[in-house]
Design a protein around this motif. Structure first.
Motif, short mmCIF file in Angstrom:
data_model
loop_
_atom_site.label_atom_id
_atom_site.label_comp_id
_atom_site.label_asym_id
_atom_site.label_seq_id
_atom_site.Cartn_x
_atom_site.Cartn_y
_atom_site.Cartn_z
N GLY A 250 0.91 -1.33 0.06
CA GLY A 250 -0.07 0.02 0.12
C GLY A 250 0.62 1.32 0.14
N ARG A 251 2.09 1.37 -0.11
CA ARG A 251 2.98 2.52 -0.08
C ARG A 251 2.94 2.89 -1.53
NH1 ARG A 251 8.17 1.41 3.64
NH2 ARG A 251 8.09 3.64 3.50
N ARG A 252 3.23 4.21 -1.56
CA ARG A 252 3.44 4.81 -3.01
C ARG A 252 4.83 5.18 -3.19
NH1 ARG A 252 -1.95 9.06 -3.18
NH2 ARG A 252 -3.63 7.31 -2.74
N PHE A 253 5.01 5.15 -4.55
CA PHE A 253 6.32 5.68 -5.02
C PHE A 253 6.09 6.32 -6.20
CE2 PHE A 253 5.39 1.32 -6.32
CZ PHE A 253 5.76 1.45 -7.76
N THR A 254 7.13 6.87 -6.90
CA THR A 254 7.06 7.62 -8.12
C THR A 254 7.97 7.06 -9.48
OG1 THR A 254 6.72 9.92 -6.68
CG2 THR A 254 7.39 9.88 -9.08
N SER A 255 7.45 7.18 -10.38
CA SER A 255 8.11 6.73 -11.69
C SER A 255 8.10 7.73 -12.89
CB SER A 255 7.72 5.34 -12.17
OG SER A 255 6.50 5.44 -12.72
N TYR A 256 9.18 7.76 -13.68
CA TYR A 256 9.12 8.79 -14.67
C TYR A 256 9.23 8.07 -16.08
CZ TYR A 256 9.99 12.65 -11.37
OH TYR A 256 9.81 13.43 -10.40
N GLU A 257 8.56 8.45 -16.97
CA GLU A 257 8.48 7.86 -18.33
C GLU A 257 8.88 9.05 -19.38
OE1 GLU A 257 5.07 6.25 -21.64
OE2 GLU A 257 4.66 6.23 -19.47
#
Length: 217
Positions: free
Chosen positions: A35-42
């Motif tokens: 349930g934790r959130r993280f960020t990705s870049y495309e």
């Protein structure tokens, strides 16, 4: 995408937005396991384009250098900057469409010349004189002939036909004057008093037939 916290491979995207530069998309993800959130870049994968020089050297394609060349060719010409940026973008897009990532400098120069030929004739001749390294006047004349031939100058229309004038009969020649038959002149004679001509008006000539007598003293 694998979660950086628990290593789970399943997640969901809860938010997407572009970066300030517009070259990437930021996605906010939530792991379905922890349930934790993280960020990705495309980001778009860009393969570098290499320009192969005449001597075999290779250097990366520089859009700024291309723009400087177009600006120098169109110096003091009525070509807006926005139009030059559009031409530079079109040339770069055509390079990206090529299957080969190594492009000869000659091919890049031909693309620039084709773009300038339809943009401004003076800029085309300027760039051609530098790119093709004109050595003498015949090279310059051949470039001008190629430019004039591609322009497809239309021949001048033939002059309109002259209006037809109605045919009229030529004026008749004046009739010659009638011939006047001259009468023969009467023969001149000295016989008789009728043909004598007075010397003075009112004085009759003397009769030549009667000899004059001298008075005796």
């Amino acid at each position: 995408m694998r979660c950086p916290f628990c290593g789970h491979n399943e997640d969901k995207v809860v938010d997407s937005r572009e970066s300030r530069e517009g070259d990437a998309i930021r996605r906010r993800r939530e792991c379905l396991a922890c349930g934790r959130r993280f960020t990705s870049y495309e980001r778009l994968e860009e393969l570098p384009i290499l320009i192969v020089k005449k001597d075999g050297r290779r250097e990366a394609f520089d859009p700024a250098k291309l723009m400087r060349g177009l600006t120098a060719a169109c110096q003091k010409r009525p070509v807006p900057l926005a139009r030059l940026e559009e031409v530079a973008g079109d040339i770069q897009a055509r390079l990206m469409e090529l299957p080969d990532r190594e492009i000869p400098s000659r091919q890049l120069g031909e693309l620039v010349m084709d773009a300038l030929k339809g943009l401004d004739s003076v800029a085309y001749v300027r760039f051609a004189s530098v790119y093709r390294e004109f050595k003498d006047l015949p090279d310059f004349v051949r470039a001008l002939e190629g430019l004039m031939g591609s322009a497809g100058a239309q021949p001048a229309p033939p002059p309109p036909p002259a209006p037809r004038t109605p045919k009229t009969a030529p004026p008749a020649a004046p009739a010659p004057p009638p011939l006047v038959k001259r009468q023969p002149a009467p023969p001149k004679t000295t016989e008789g008093p009728s043909f004598a001509t007075p010397l003075f008006e009112g004085v009759e000539p003397e009769d030549p037939g009667v000899p004059r007598r001298r008075k005796s003293r």
